[in-house]
Design an enzyme around this catalytic site. Structure first.
Site, PDB file in Angstrom:
ATOM      1  CB  CYS A 233      46.994  40.820  37.698  1.00 17.32           C
ATOM      2  SG  CYS A 233      45.905  40.403  36.319  1.00 17.32           S
TER       3      CYS A 233
ATOM      4  CB  CYS B 269      45.266  47.535  33.619  1.00 15.81           C
ATOM      5  SG  CYS B 269      44.661  46.456  34.939  1.00 15.81           S
TER       6      CYS B 269
END
EC number: 2.8.1.13
Length: 369
Positions: free
Chosen positions: A95, A193
């Site tokens: 990410c 997440c």
């Protein structure tokens, strides 16, 4: 602005330092309707609202940018593909590499901004000739330089980390409370997440599939069975369905995952000791070593919260492919390293570079039966 306390305080400090600041929250899911449960997950609608409230108090413009498609391709799909290939990926590294300091930074530069500012605990130091270097935060207990090890020199040149010199998270929370931020006592997010319920095994089974296979010992003897190799990772002890106990009665751990044959290899804990790691997907966080082909002393860290280990590193050609790879030999064996993990190399407090681990060499040879 993630909606957490760190990015809110970082934005406020950036404004007070005289910068023209715009708050941006990243929408990373096409289905963000489920609110956060405790400290699991991030980037929900609740987080977006928390970020907006902080931006309003600071007095800066606030936007939500949709990177959900890019996130799916570069982070979620990569995570699935890596597990399907028998590796253990770190989605936070991907990410940072592909979204926060690539897609986000690219858009910011196109819009005329100079840098992306985040709430990561790390510092940037400019050396004597003007090169910007990534270093550990002053508080090692909160240091997040490991997950930033994928940043390149160009990305570091356009990054700001206002919290890097802060002695503790408690001080950041106290500052947030003094500023009137509602997120002052918001729990830190953890886990993956995009798997907010924490059931990584079940989540992977739905996407990779689960097929029964064999569990082998180091000599190739069948000692059990499993419901799907992708659910296992190196170093795992729980969840093994072993029908044949170890002759010594000792517990066994996952040593290797073989997706092509749908096999899982187990063995004693000492066999998890790794004497060498290497990866062809390596980058330098700032200026590269002048002669990386000459072995140099460093420290290596293989997990976000692991202790650094003294090591020797060198860039050399892979014995079979001839492709350059970063090879690291720790002074003491590393425990339970899996292909797909990220090895970050430090020189002192400086992040020198990183590699995604392609191969490992055990410190304990396989016994001859």
């Amino acid at each position: 602005m993630s909606g957490g306390v760190d990015s809110a305080v970082a934005a406020a400090r950036a404004v007070e330092a005289g910068h023209d600041v715009v708050g941006v929250h990243l929408a990373l899911s096409r289905m963000p309707g489920t609110l956060r449960t405790g400290s699991r997950g991030c980037c929900t609608i609740e987080d977006s609202m928390d970020a907006q409230r902080a931006a309003n108090i600071i007095g800066i413009p606030y936007y939500v940018w949709d990177f959900s498609e890019r996130f799916k391709l570069d982070v979620v799909d990569d995570f699935i593909a890596e597990y399907a290939a028998g590796r253990t990926p770190n989605p936070c590294m991907r990410c940072n590499e592909k979204i926060k300091f690539a897609a986000l930074l690219e858009k910011a530069i196109d819009l005329g901004f100079d840098a992306v500012c985040t709430g990561h605990y790390a510092t940037i130091v400019t050396d004597d000739v003007g090169n910007r270097e990534l270093h550990r935060a002053s508080a090692w207990a909160k240091d997040q330089s490991y997950v930033l090890g994928v940043l390149t020199a160009e990305q570091i040149a356009h990054s700001m980390f206002p919290l890097g010199a802060t002695p503790s998270k408690a001080e950041v929370r106290a500052e947030a409370a003094a500023r009137g931020f509602s997120v002052a006592n918001k729990p830190d997010s953890h886990d993956i997440c995009f798997i907010p319920d924490g059931d990584t095994r079940g989540w992977l089974a739905e996407r990779v599939g689960a097929e029964k296979g064999e569990i082998l010992d180091r000599n190739g003897s069948v000692v059990g069975s499993h419901e799907g190799a992708a659910a296992f990772t190196v170093g795992q002890r729980r969840g093994l369905n072993l029908g044949v106990p170890d002759p010594d009665g000792r517990p066994r751990f996952v040593l290797e995952v073989r997706p092509k044959t749908n096999e899982v290899v187990v063995g004693p804990k000492e066999a998890l000791a790794i004497a060498e790691i290497a990866g062809s997907r390596f980058t330098w966080a700032g200026a590269a070593p002048e002669h990386p082909e000459v072995a140099f002393d460093c420290d290596v860290q293989i997990r976000a919260h692991a202790d650094p280990v003294p090591a020797v590193a060198v860039v050399q050609a892979h014995a079979e492919t001839g492709e350059p790879e970063l090879m690291v030999r720790p002074g003491t064996p590393l425990d339970g390293v899996a292909p797909g993990q990220t090895a970050v190399v430090y020189v002192g407090t400086r992040v020198l570079g990183q590699c995604t681990i392609d191969r490992t060499v055990s410190a304990v040879p396989t016994p001859v039966s």
